[in-house]
Design a protein around this motif. Sequence first.
Motif, PDB file in Angstrom:
ATOM      1  N   ARG A  30      42.938 -17.223   2.754  1.00 54.36           N
ATOM      2  CA  ARG A  30      41.885 -16.401   2.277  1.00 54.36           C
ATOM      3  C   ARG A  30      41.095 -15.636   3.757  1.00 54.36           C
ATOM      4  NH1 ARG A  30      38.959 -20.449  -1.999  1.00 54.36           N
ATOM      5  NH2 ARG A  30      40.522 -19.891  -3.560  1.00 54.36           N
ATOM      6  N   ILE A  31      40.554 -14.447   3.500  1.00 57.14           N
ATOM      7  CA  ILE A  31      40.028 -13.540   4.451  1.00 57.14           C
ATOM      8  C   ILE A  31      38.420 -13.257   3.767  1.00 57.14           C
ATOM      9  CG2 ILE A  31      39.989 -11.583   5.829  1.00 57.14           C
ATOM     10  CD1 ILE A  31      42.858 -11.415   5.158  1.00 57.14           C
ATOM     11  N   LYS A  32      37.521 -13.313   4.630  1.00 62.41           N
ATOM     12  CA  LYS A  32      36.317 -12.863   4.107  1.00 62.41           C
ATOM     13  C   LYS A  32      35.746 -11.677   4.937  1.00 62.41           C
ATOM     14  CE  LYS A  32      34.240 -17.462   2.492  1.00 62.41           C
ATOM     15  NZ  LYS A  32      33.063 -18.413   2.503  1.00 62.41           N
ATOM     16  N   LEU A  33      35.570 -10.662   4.285  1.00 59.85           N
ATOM     17  CA  LEU A  33      35.292  -9.437   4.981  1.00 59.85           C
ATOM     18  C   LEU A  33      33.766  -8.957   4.578  1.00 59.85           C
ATOM     19  CD1 LEU A  33      38.398  -7.314   4.033  1.00 59.85           C
ATOM     20  CD2 LEU A  33      38.110  -8.668   5.997  1.00 59.85           C
ATOM     21  N   LYS A  34      33.257  -8.014   5.494  1.00 62.20           N
ATOM     22  CA  LYS A  34      31.988  -7.467   5.111  1.00 62.20           C
ATOM     23  C   LYS A  34      32.072  -5.985   5.515  1.00 62.20           C
ATOM     24  CE  LYS A  34      26.991  -8.405   5.522  1.00 62.20           C
ATOM     25  NZ  LYS A  34      26.010  -9.262   5.998  1.00 62.20           N
ATOM     26  N   ILE A  35      32.049  -5.017   4.293  1.00 59.92           N
ATOM     27  CA  ILE A  35      32.335  -3.566   4.625  1.00 59.92           C
ATOM     28  C   ILE A  35      31.289  -3.146   4.147  1.00 59.92           C
ATOM     29  CG2 ILE A  35      33.636  -1.783   4.259  1.00 59.92           C
ATOM     30  CD1 ILE A  35      35.968  -3.632   3.916  1.00 59.92           C
ATOM     31  N   ASN A  36      30.222  -2.245   4.968  1.00 53.95           N
ATOM     32  CA  ASN A  36      29.335  -1.520   4.539  1.00 53.95           C
ATOM     33  C   ASN A  36      28.200  -2.627   3.770  1.00 53.95           C
ATOM     34  OD1 ASN A  36      30.209   0.731   5.436  1.00 53.95           O
ATOM     35  ND2 ASN A  36      31.462   1.258   3.577  1.00 53.95           N
ATOM     36  N   GLU A  37      27.937  -3.592   4.303  1.00 52.26           N
ATOM     37  CA  GLU A  37      27.070  -4.783   3.757  1.00 52.26           C
ATOM     38  C   GLU A  37      27.554  -5.368   2.512  1.00 52.26           C
ATOM     39  OE1 GLU A  37      24.290  -5.445   5.366  1.00 52.26           O
ATOM     40  OE2 GLU A  37      25.149  -4.012   6.873  1.00 52.26           O
ATOM     41  N   ARG A  38      28.788  -4.952   2.028  1.00 50.90           N
ATOM     42  CA  ARG A  38      29.258  -5.769   0.846  1.00 50.90           C
ATOM     43  C   ARG A  38      30.261  -6.828   1.060  1.00 50.90           C
ATOM     44  NH1 ARG A  38      32.271  -0.685  -2.087  1.00 50.90           N
ATOM     45  NH2 ARG A  38      33.017  -2.452  -3.399  1.00 50.90           N
ATOM     46  N   GLU A  39      30.096  -8.138   0.624  1.00 50.80           N
ATOM     47  CA  GLU A  39      30.931  -9.146   1.067  1.00 50.80           C
ATOM     48  C   GLU A  39      32.115  -9.186  -0.001  1.00 50.80           C
ATOM     49  OE1 GLU A  39      29.026 -12.936   0.956  1.00 50.80           O
ATOM     50  OE2 GLU A  39      27.454 -12.271   2.400  1.00 50.80           O
ATOM     51  N   ILE A  40      33.266  -9.225   0.806  1.00 48.66           N
ATOM     52  CA  ILE A  40      34.676  -9.003  -0.022  1.00 48.66           C
ATOM     53  C   ILE A  40      35.414 -10.578   0.502  1.00 48.66           C
ATOM     54  CG2 ILE A  40      36.544  -7.935  -0.561  1.00 48.66           C
ATOM     55  CD1 ILE A  40      34.144  -6.033  -1.034  1.00 48.66           C
ATOM     56  N   ASP A  41      35.856 -11.008  -0.733  1.00 52.88           N
ATOM     57  CA  ASP A  41      36.317 -12.242  -0.459  1.00 52.88           C
ATOM     58  C   ASP A  41      38.044 -11.901  -0.886  1.00 52.88           C
ATOM     59  OD1 ASP A  41      37.307 -14.831  -0.162  1.00 52.88           O
ATOM     60  OD2 ASP A  41      37.056 -15.597  -2.286  1.00 52.88           O
ATOM     61  N   VAL A  42      38.937 -12.162   0.049  1.00 51.18           N
ATOM     62  CA  VAL A  42      40.519 -11.839  -0.153  1.00 51.18           C
ATOM     63  C   VAL A  42      41.235 -13.009  -0.248  1.00 51.18           C
ATOM     64  CG1 VAL A  42      41.993 -10.161   0.874  1.00 51.18           C
ATOM     65  CG2 VAL A  42      39.695  -9.685   1.312  1.00 51.18           C
ATOM     66  N   ARG A  43      41.898 -13.067  -1.270  1.00 49.07           N
ATOM     67  CA  ARG A  43      43.045 -13.938  -1.442  1.00 49.07           C
ATOM     68  C   ARG A  43      44.224 -13.404  -0.966  1.00 49.07           C
ATOM     69  NH1 ARG A  43      42.528 -16.700  -7.241  1.00 49.07           N
ATOM     70  NH2 ARG A  43      41.438 -14.828  -7.748  1.00 49.07           N
ATOM     71  N   VAL A  44      45.025 -13.997  -0.203  1.00 53.19           N
ATOM     72  CA  VAL A  44      46.200 -13.609   0.504  1.00 53.19           C
ATOM     73  C   VAL A  44      47.498 -14.360   0.327  1.00 53.19           C
ATOM     74  CG1 VAL A  44      47.267 -12.770   2.599  1.00 53.19           C
ATOM     75  CG2 VAL A  44      45.036 -12.704   2.458  1.00 53.19           C
ATOM     76  N   SER A  45      48.442 -13.665  -0.234  1.00 51.30           N
ATOM     77  CA  SER A  45      49.619 -14.414  -0.711  1.00 51.30           C
ATOM     78  C   SER A  45      51.060 -13.682   0.147  1.00 51.30           C
ATOM     79  CB  SER A  45      50.090 -14.369  -2.125  1.00 51.30           C
ATOM     80  OG  SER A  45      51.191 -15.102  -2.311  1.00 51.30           O
ATOM     81  N   VAL A  46      51.504 -14.548   0.973  1.00 50.17           N
ATOM     82  CA  VAL A  46      52.586 -14.118   1.622  1.00 50.17           C
ATOM     83  C   VAL A  46      54.154 -14.373   1.099  1.00 50.17           C
ATOM     84  CG1 VAL A  46      53.828 -13.723   3.739  1.00 50.17           C
ATOM     85  CG2 VAL A  46      51.411 -13.534   3.645  1.00 50.17           C
ATOM     86  N   ILE A  47      55.079 -13.827   0.725  1.00 45.96           N
ATOM     87  CA  ILE A  47      56.539 -14.295   0.403  1.00 45.96           C
ATOM     88  C   ILE A  47      57.543 -13.757   1.041  1.00 45.96           C
ATOM     89  CG2 ILE A  47      57.840 -14.603  -1.794  1.00 45.96           C
ATOM     90  CD1 ILE A  47      55.439 -14.819  -3.415  1.00 45.96           C
ATOM     91  N   PRO A  48      58.722 -14.226   1.596  1.00 45.62           N
ATOM     92  CA  PRO A  48      59.651 -13.666   2.175  1.00 45.62           C
ATOM     93  C   PRO A  48      60.491 -12.778   1.271  1.00 45.62           C
ATOM     94  CG  PRO A  48      59.404 -16.048   2.764  1.00 45.62           C
ATOM     95  CD  PRO A  48      58.532 -15.900   1.745  1.00 45.62           C
ATOM     96  N   MET A  49      60.730 -11.541   1.642  1.00 50.73           N
ATOM     97  CA  MET A  49      61.726 -10.786   0.654  1.00 50.73           C
ATOM     98  C   MET A  49      62.764 -10.635   1.513  1.00 50.73           C
ATOM     99  SD  MET A  49      59.988 -10.336  -2.127  1.00 50.73           S
ATOM    100  CE  MET A  49      58.587 -10.592  -2.885  1.00 50.73           C
ATOM    101  N   LEU A  50      63.870  -9.813   0.912  1.00 49.52           N
ATOM    102  CA  LEU A  50      65.075  -9.197   1.361  1.00 49.52           C
ATOM    103  C   LEU A  50      64.956  -8.501   2.746  1.00 49.52           C
ATOM    104  CD1 LEU A  50      68.124  -9.307   1.223  1.00 49.52           C
ATOM    105  CD2 LEU A  50      67.994  -7.087   0.094  1.00 49.52           C
ATOM    106  N   TYR A  51      64.053  -7.761   2.710  1.00 42.17           N
ATOM    107  CA  TYR A  51      63.710  -6.898   3.966  1.00 42.17           C
ATOM    108  C   TYR A  51      62.246  -7.081   4.830  1.00 42.17           C
ATOM    109  CZ  TYR A  51      67.431  -3.929   2.162  1.00 42.17           C
ATOM    110  OH  TYR A  51      68.691  -3.873   1.607  1.00 42.17           O
ATOM    111  N   GLY A  52      62.199  -8.308   4.811  1.00 39.28           N
ATOM    112  CA  GLY A  52      60.858  -8.899   5.456  1.00 39.28           C
ATOM    113  C   GLY A  52      59.801  -9.533   4.333  1.00 39.28           C
ATOM    114  N   GLU A  53      58.620  -9.880   4.941  1.00 44.93           N
ATOM    115  CA  GLU A  53      57.372 -10.459   4.134  1.00 44.93           C
ATOM    116  C   GLU A  53      56.619  -9.714   3.313  1.00 44.93           C
ATOM    117  OE1 GLU A  53      56.226 -14.372   6.453  1.00 44.93           O
ATOM    118  OE2 GLU A  53      56.417 -12.663   7.755  1.00 44.93           O
ATOM    119  N   ALA A  54      56.574  -9.825   1.985  1.00 44.53           N
ATOM    120  CA  ALA A  54      55.707  -9.011   1.092  1.00 44.53           C
ATOM    121  C   ALA A  54      54.269  -9.740   1.114  1.00 44.53           C
ATOM    122  CB  ALA A  54      56.186  -8.879  -0.217  1.00 44.53           C
TER     123      ALA A  54
END
Length: 574
Positions: free
Chosen positions: A253-277
Amino acid sequence: MHQKLLELVNQCQLDESAARQVNDLLGQGIPLDRALLESGTLSEIQCVENFGAWFDLPTTELANYLPDKQLLKKCPARVLLANNILPLEIVNGQLRVATAFISNRSGMDELRMATGMTISPVIAPLSAIQRCLKAHLGVGADTVQSLVADKDGIQVIDDQDNDDNVDLADEAGDASIIRLVNQVLSEAIERRATDVHIEPFEEELRVRYRIDGVLQEASLPAEVKRFQAAIVSRLKILSHMDIAEKRVPQDGRIKLKINEREIDVRVSVIPMLYGEAVVLRLLDRSSALLGLEQLGIAKDDQDKLDRILALPHGIVLVTGPTGSGKTTTLYAALSRINDVDRKIITIEDPIEYQLRGINQIQVATRAGMTFAKGLRAILRHDPDVVLIGEIRDSETAQIAVQASLTGHMVFSTLHTNDSPSAITRLIDMQVEPYLVASSLEAVMAQRLVRRICDNCKETYQPQDRKATELDLGVKLPDTLYRGRGCSKCQNTGYRGRTVICEMMTITGPIRTLILERTSADVIRREVALQGARNLREDGWRHVQSGTTTVEEVLRVTKDERNDFARTQNTGSES
C-alpha cells in the motif's frame, strides 16, 4: 508595451481597474499577452481572437488536432513542453507552430535551431495546447527524454543476479524516475481513474487507466520500456515490498497526498512473461460521500430500502462484481440511519470512507485480525448495526447470521451476479436454509453505468428503430441521447457513473422457496412475478431519462428473457 496596452484597452473595451492590473504586471516585466491571461482580464478565447487580429496571425482552437507523428519526432519534447508550443504542419517549408504567447521568442528560436526550419506562429488557447501535448507526446515525455539523454547506457537488471538489485534500487531512487512515476500517478488521479495497470510486453510497457469502469490507454513515450525495471522497483519501494523478489506475487500500500487530497493506493505486483506487472487501486479518501438520493436508485427502490433500514434486525446484502459501487451504497445507507441512538461498528478492508460517529475497524490479516475474528469482537461491544466489508467465507457468513438472529442489523457485500444468486451462495457457504430464510431481509444487486457527458450531450435516432426494439425486446423512448465526445470526457462521450439495481425483498413466498432449497432461477421467477425490475429493466429507466445510452446498459447487463422463459416452461411442466 504601455502604448500597446492603451491601444488594447480601447480595442477590448477594458475598464480602468482591469487596465491598471495588467499595467502592474507589465511593470514587473511580464509580457502583455501573458499579463492579460494571468490577470484573468481576458479569457483564453478572447486572448486568441484579439491577438490574432492585433498581430494579423492565424488562430486555431485545436478542436480536431491530429498530429503528424514524424513531425513530432523531429521536435524535442523538452522544448515543446517547457514553452507550451505545439507543431502543427509544414507549409511551404515553414513549420506552423501553435502558441498562446507570441512574446515567447526564446522557445520559438530554440525550436527553430532544433529543427532547422523557419517558424510560423499560430495563436491557440493555452489549455488546448497543453492538452494536445500531453495526449500526443505522452505522460512524462520530458522526463523520459532526459533519462534517455542522461543515462543512455542504462541496462535492464538480470532477474537472477541478486547483486545487481542494489543498482536497480539506485535507479528507482533517481530523481527522474521518481518524477516519472509521480507524473503517471498525478495524471491518473486528474483523469479520475480508479485503477492504473502497468503491463510489460516484449516491445512496450503499456499503461492503462480504468476510468468510469472502462480501461483507457495512457499515452507514454515508447522509450519508457527501457526504464520498466526501475519504474516497478520505485513502486515496490513506495509500497514497502521486497525489490529483490521477482518470482512471486506481492501486495502493498501507498499513501499519497496530491493537491491536499489524500489518496490510498493498493498495489499488486505479479511476475509476467516479460517482467513484473503492477496494478494500482486508487482510493480518494477526500471524495464526498453520496446520499441514497444521489446514487441514482429509483424512488420505489429507495422506499423499499428505507423500510428495511427501519427494521430492528436482519441481514441486508449488496451484491455485484468488484468496482460496482457496493461499499458506497452501504455507506450511504449507514449515513441515513447514523444517529446518537444507534451504535454502528464496521469492519472493512480497506476503510474507504471515514464516517463521523461510526466506529470503523481495519482488517489486518497478517496480524490475525480477519473478518470473522473482528466480527466476534464487535459483537461484544454492544452494537446496534454492524457493517461487514465482505462475506468471504463460511465462518464469516455463519457469524453474520447469528448476529442478525441475536438482534443486530447486519449489512454486508457478496460477490454474486444478481440478487437470487446471493441466497444460493449463502447456502453453498454451509449456512442452513432455515437460518437464511429467517435472517435475510433484502438483497440488492447493482452495477454502475456511465453517465452521458453533460458538456457534449446530443440527441440521435437509431438507424432502424423497429429492428432495434425487436432485438432488445423493449420499446425505446422517442428521444435517445448520447455523448458526442469532448475534451472534458476524453472524447468518450461519458463522464461519471450512476447506479442500476435489482432490489429483492425477502417476502413469504421467497422464504418458502429458500426453505425448499430451490434454484436461483426459480427464485428469480418469483421476484419477477412480484413486479421487481431486473438489472437490465432498471437500466432502461436511465435510458428513458437520458442519463445513459442503450449501449452502456447492454454492456453491463445480460438479457434474462430466455432464462425467464425457461423457468416458466420448467414451472408449467412440473
